[in-house]
Design a protein around this motif. Structure first.
Motif, PDB file in Angstrom:
ATOM      1  N   THR A 197       0.875  -0.997  -0.041  1.00  0.00           N
ATOM      2  CA  THR A 197       0.234   0.050  -0.231  1.00  0.00           C
ATOM      3  C   THR A 197       1.432   0.836   0.253  1.00  0.00           C
ATOM      4  O   THR A 197       1.880   1.056   1.081  1.00  0.00           O
ATOM      5  N   ILE A 198       0.449   2.273  -1.147  1.00  0.00           N
ATOM      6  CA  ILE A 198       1.539   3.748  -1.032  1.00  0.00           C
ATOM      7  C   ILE A 198       0.508   4.530  -0.701  1.00  0.00           C
ATOM      8  O   ILE A 198       0.038   5.435  -0.650  1.00  0.00           O
ATOM      9  N   HIS A 199       1.706   5.414   0.342  1.00  0.00           N
ATOM     10  CA  HIS A 199       1.480   6.348   1.075  1.00  0.00           C
ATOM     11  C   HIS A 199       2.229   7.636   1.740  1.00  0.00           C
ATOM     12  O   HIS A 199       2.752   8.317   2.231  1.00  0.00           O
ATOM     13  N   LEU A 200       2.918   8.202   0.113  1.00  0.00           N
ATOM     14  CA  LEU A 200       3.626   8.652  -0.046  1.00  0.00           C
ATOM     15  C   LEU A 200       3.250  10.165  -1.103  1.00  0.00           C
ATOM     16  O   LEU A 200       1.973   9.958  -1.049  1.00  0.00           O
ATOM     17  N   PRO A 201       4.197  11.134  -0.914  1.00  0.00           N
ATOM     18  CA  PRO A 201       3.837  12.492  -1.104  1.00  0.00           C
ATOM     19  C   PRO A 201       3.964  12.463  -2.538  1.00  0.00           C
ATOM     20  O   PRO A 201       5.419  12.161  -3.461  1.00  0.00           O
ATOM     21  N   ALA A 202       3.581  13.320  -3.547  1.00  0.00           N
ATOM     22  CA  ALA A 202       3.866  13.729  -5.381  1.00  0.00           C
ATOM     23  C   ALA A 202       5.582  14.504  -5.123  1.00  0.00           C
ATOM     24  O   ALA A 202       5.078  15.661  -4.327  1.00  0.00           O
ATOM     25  N   THR A 203       6.175  13.834  -5.503  1.00  0.00           N
ATOM     26  CA  THR A 203       7.586  14.769  -5.032  1.00  0.00           C
ATOM     27  C   THR A 203       8.186  13.979  -6.747  1.00  0.00           C
ATOM     28  O   THR A 203       8.273  12.888  -6.864  1.00  0.00           O
ATOM     29  N   PRO A 204       9.312  14.885  -6.551  1.00  0.00           N
ATOM     30  CA  PRO A 204       9.833  14.485  -8.219  1.00  0.00           C
ATOM     31  C   PRO A 204      10.142  13.107  -7.903  1.00  0.00           C
ATOM     32  O   PRO A 204      10.835  12.499  -8.855  1.00  0.00           O
ATOM     33  N   GLN A 205      10.795  12.555  -6.441  1.00  0.00           N
ATOM     34  CA  GLN A 205      11.423  11.976  -6.207  1.00  0.00           C
ATOM     35  C   GLN A 205      10.788  10.417  -6.346  1.00  0.00           C
ATOM     36  O   GLN A 205      11.190   8.932  -6.577  1.00  0.00           O
ATOM     37  N   THR A 206       9.532  10.281  -5.905  1.00  0.00           N
ATOM     38  CA  THR A 206       8.613   9.867  -6.115  1.00  0.00           C
ATOM     39  C   THR A 206       7.585   9.595  -7.298  1.00  0.00           C
ATOM     40  O   THR A 206       7.050   8.371  -7.246  1.00  0.00           O
ATOM     41  N   LYS A 207       8.062   9.915  -7.990  1.00  0.00           N
ATOM     42  CA  LYS A 207       7.370  10.145  -9.372  1.00  0.00           C
ATOM     43  C   LYS A 207       7.520   8.987 -10.356  1.00  0.00           C
ATOM     44  O   LYS A 207       8.703   8.997 -10.661  1.00  0.00           O
ATOM     45  N   GLY A 208       6.206   8.060 -11.122  1.00  0.00           N
ATOM     46  CA  GLY A 208       7.206   7.247 -11.816  1.00  0.00           C
ATOM     47  C   GLY A 208       7.791   6.223 -10.415  1.00  0.00           C
ATOM     48  O   GLY A 208       8.539   5.249 -11.031  1.00  0.00           O
ATOM     49  N   LEU A 209       7.941   6.613  -9.440  1.00  0.00           N
ATOM     50  CA  LEU A 209       8.343   4.991  -8.652  1.00  0.00           C
ATOM     51  C   LEU A 209       8.405   3.745  -9.053  1.00  0.00           C
ATOM     52  O   LEU A 209       8.725   2.624  -8.924  1.00  0.00           O
ATOM     53  N   PHE A 210       6.899   3.536  -8.319  1.00  0.00           N
ATOM     54  CA  PHE A 210       5.834   2.299  -9.101  1.00  0.00           C
ATOM     55  C   PHE A 210       6.106   1.737 -10.584  1.00  0.00           C
ATOM     56  O   PHE A 210       5.458   2.331 -10.976  1.00  0.00           O
ATOM     57  N   ASN A 211       7.273   1.258 -10.868  1.00  0.00           N
ATOM     58  CA  ASN A 211       7.471   1.613 -13.031  1.00  0.00           C
ATOM     59  C   ASN A 211       7.671  -0.042 -12.882  1.00  0.00           C
ATOM     60  O   ASN A 211       7.969  -1.008 -11.751  1.00  0.00           O
ATOM     61  N   LYS A 212       7.971  -0.232 -14.208  1.00  0.00           N
ATOM     62  CA  LYS A 212       8.502  -2.118 -14.439  1.00  0.00           C
ATOM     63  C   LYS A 212       9.379  -2.675 -13.703  1.00  0.00           C
ATOM     64  O   LYS A 212       8.859  -3.904 -13.028  1.00  0.00           O
ATOM     65  N   GLN A 213       9.881  -2.221 -13.188  1.00  0.00           N
ATOM     66  CA  GLN A 213      10.999  -2.422 -12.338  1.00  0.00           C
ATOM     67  C   GLN A 213      10.795  -3.325 -10.927  1.00  0.00           C
ATOM     68  O   GLN A 213      10.678  -4.129 -10.540  1.00  0.00           O
ATOM     69  N   MET A 214       9.825  -1.709 -10.028  1.00  0.00           N
ATOM     70  CA  MET A 214       9.259  -2.588  -8.552  1.00  0.00           C
ATOM     71  C   MET A 214       8.759  -3.339  -9.385  1.00  0.00           C
ATOM     72  O   MET A 214       7.993  -4.415  -8.216  1.00  0.00           O
ATOM     73  N   PHE A 215       7.663  -3.746 -10.303  1.00  0.00           N
ATOM     74  CA  PHE A 215       6.891  -4.838 -10.511  1.00  0.00           C
ATOM     75  C   PHE A 215       7.105  -5.997 -10.829  1.00  0.00           C
ATOM     76  O   PHE A 215       6.445  -6.530 -10.316  1.00  0.00           O
TER      77      PHE A 215
END
Ligand SMILES: NC(=O)C1=CN([C@@H]2O[C@H](COP(=O)(O)OP(=O)(O)OC[C@H]3O[C@@H](n4cnc5c(N)ncnc54)[C@H](O)[C@@H]3O)[C@@H](O)[C@H]2O)C=CC1
Ligand SMILES: O=C(O)C(=O)COP(=O)(O)O
Length: 396
Positions: A197-215
């Motif tokens: 479950t994701i509870h992060l703020p939208a920041t330049p660091q978190t943008k696109g964090l959950f991508n192909k690699q994370m999945f």
């Protein structure tokens, strides 16, 4: 002249009245959208919004705007860099809607496990399917990974622990206040999780964090919940991962979320049976809306009465200050001016300054953060002022 407050989003009536009782001119326009704000906020002092976008044009066009309050948590709908350039304060109401989002998160978790939305949809269509929907796995003993263990993440953790789940977390800061295992690497954490479950703020660091690699790190058949911001997930990669790994997903936020409170919605996520979407309702319980509104009123009251901005989010976290000069002095007119004059002559920029008075009003202490060191000659000149009690100068 009364300070003018514009509330450009839904806000409980009781708290609008409280603001009016503070002798403020309150304009309540809950239907305003991003494109209406440049005109509507042109001559207001305080702007209150929830998810309504406050863009650069609104900020640049404003003549008197001094404080923008996000009646909620995430401030990514406000053009903060534009506000920084004009010295406009941005504040939020941290934690006030955390329980509401945590409750929705738990609801989505159970909905995923027991296929609740599909049960209901079939029943409404006259279909009985006990067989198909009797495949819940159960949550007890399952492993939950909480990504972003701030106000909301912690409330989710408490509830999941009560469900007897194994709860793990990942945050950039040390996790405090909840007893969960703290992971530093996503490639270590995600493969263990039955639910993420994701509870992060939208920041330049978190943008696109959950991508192909994370999945790719996630388990086959895992559940993924996102009630934070859509930008954290690359939706195209998510759709691929659903196909490849049969992930089941519940979202309260998605790309292309309509700006208004009602109307049509179109999204590539719409017809995917593995995805449930709620209508960005995480914060929308009566309790949370009241708590957020109460906090907004408190922030405005404090600002009006003392000039202090609580939960000020665009204050510089670090400045160029390298030295600290502390001058204790008698609290008389002209003393500070003479100290500042010495610093000005040395062409040193003061990054921050605070002057505090001792009880009785005779002595005061001025703390200045300087970019460059004051020279011995400057310190001597300051000390020689008969109204200066002591001077200290240190590198910080
Ligand atoms: N669906 C809804 O209605 C709501 C959604 N939200 C969203 O949820 C987000 C989180 O809300 P809160 O818990 O209130 O915020 P918070 O600020 O209390 O917690 C965020 C946590 O994320 C951590 N974090 C920040 N960047 C990170 C990174 N790159 N990697 C790992 N951890 C990182 C922070 O250290 C902090 O602990 C908000 O920013 C907002 O976008 C918030 C309220 C309602
Ligand atoms: O507080 C937040 O960050 C939220 O996302 C809540 O959004 P809302 O105030 O319901 O438009």
């Amino acid at each position: 002249m009364k300070l003018k407050v514009l509330i450009a989003d839904k806000f409980p009536e009781k708290y609008i009245q409280e603001l009016k009782d503070l002798d403020l001119e309150v304009i309540y326009e809950p239907k305003l959208g991003e494109n209406d704000l440049p005109k509507a906020a042109e001559d207001v002092d305080i702007l209150v919004v929830r998810s309504t976008v406050v863009n650069e044009e609104t900020i640049n066009n404003s003549k008197k705007l001094n404080l923008i309050i996000r009646a909620g948590s995430g401030v990514n709908n406000i053009a903060i860099s534009a506000a920084n350039k004009k010295g406009i304060y941005v504040a939020n109401c941290p934690g006030m809607n955390a329980v509401a989002v945590a409750e929705l998160t738990i609801g989505l978790m159970i909905a995923l496990d027991r296929f609740i939305p599909d049960n209901v949809a079939d029943f409404r269509n006259g279909i009985w399917n006990k067989d198909k929907y009797s495949k819940g796995k159960g949550l007890k003993g399952k492993t939950l990974g909480i990504i972003g263990v701030g106000n909301i993440g912690k409330e989710v953790a408490k509830r999941a622990l009560a469900f007897e789940m194994n709860v793990y977390g990942k945050d950039i800061s040390r996790i405090e206040g909840v007893q969960i295992k703290d992971f530093s690497e996503m490639d270590q954490l995600l493969p263990l999780c039955d639910i993420v479950t994701i509870h992060l703020p939208a920041t330049p660091q978190t943008k696109g964090l959950f991508n192909k690699q994370m999945f790719s790190y996630m388990k086959n058949g895992a559940y993924l919940i996102n009630t934070s911001r859509h930008d954290i997930i690359v939706e195209e990669d998510l759709l691929e991962a659903i196909k490849e790994k049969n992930l089941r997903v519940a979202l309260d936020v998605f790309k292309g979320e309509p700006e208004g409170k009602s109307g049509e919605v179109k999204s590539p996520l719409q017809n995917n049976p593995n995805i449930y979407v709620t209508h960005h309702i995480g914060a929308s319980t009566e309790q949370a809306q009241d708590a957020v509104a109460e906090e907004t009123v408190r922030i405005i009251k404090h600002y009006v009465h003392s000039g202090v901005i609580d939960h000020w989010v665009n204050r510089a976290k670090v400045t160029d200050a390298k030295y600290q000069l502390v001058v204790k002095h008698y609290d008389k007119p002209g003393v500070l001016a003479s100290v500042l004059d010495v610093i000005r002559q040395g062409n040193i920029n003061i990054e921050e300054i605070e002057n505090i008075i001792f009880e009785g009003g005779i002595a005061a202490c001025c703390t200045m953060k300087l970019k460059l060191p004051a020279t011995a000659e400057m310190l001597k000149q300051i000390s020689e002022n008969p109204n200066v009690i002591s001077v200290s100068h240190v590198e910080i």
